[in-house]
Write an enzyme that holds these catalytic residues in place. Sequence first.
Site: not given
Length: 231
Positions: A206, A208
């Site tokens: 991922d 953010d």
Amino acid sequence: VNDGAYAGITLDGPDDETVAGLAERKNRYFHSWLQEHRVQAFPGTRRLIDALRSGGVPVAVFSSSRNAEAVLRSAGVLEHFDARVDGNDLLRLGMRGKPEPAMLLEAARLLAVEPGDCAVFEDAVIGVEAGVRGGFRPVIGVARDDHGDDLLREHAALVVSDLAELRYQRAEGLVLNTLASLPGALEHEKDLAARLEDGRATVFLDYDGTLTPIVQDHTKAFLSADMRATV
């Protein structure tokens, strides 16, 4: 045929504008379509069936359609089932279709298994009703759209959107895949290392909140030098 004995009786042909004629034309068009196209089976369903059979669990398929064999053959899964009950059997045995459980009970009989020891997977409300009425346990609803609540109201024990959400292993049986039930990577370190010997690892990260701090303006979510070096 004795024409005198059957005077006044006519048989609908496929081109007649009758219900029987329309049904015959529809069936003819459908088989024509099957000759030019291939039915695609859901990958998650195929994986679960393969896991069940590998674990020694017999699997049956039931369908009210008289074209079930042709459809299963087109999808390349005809030989994946130990028994099949379809619309031709309904006609031959004089059985009533769903929501009556007769078809499911016949499938269980062919597998030589008691209904209470059979799981039923159904996407239709009347199919779930048939499974419950027949004493099958568990009856699992498959809601690929938004009718999951309808299946639960008919007392489905569980509703999934795809059979990929389930897995089967001989030691634990049929289990819902959740984060809590997924095996831990560190517990299978040797297995992972063996697989990597003949393959190439792929890592998904991922962005953010994982690679960068979460910020209000996404255009300012930059990788730090240390994180870039780690990646």
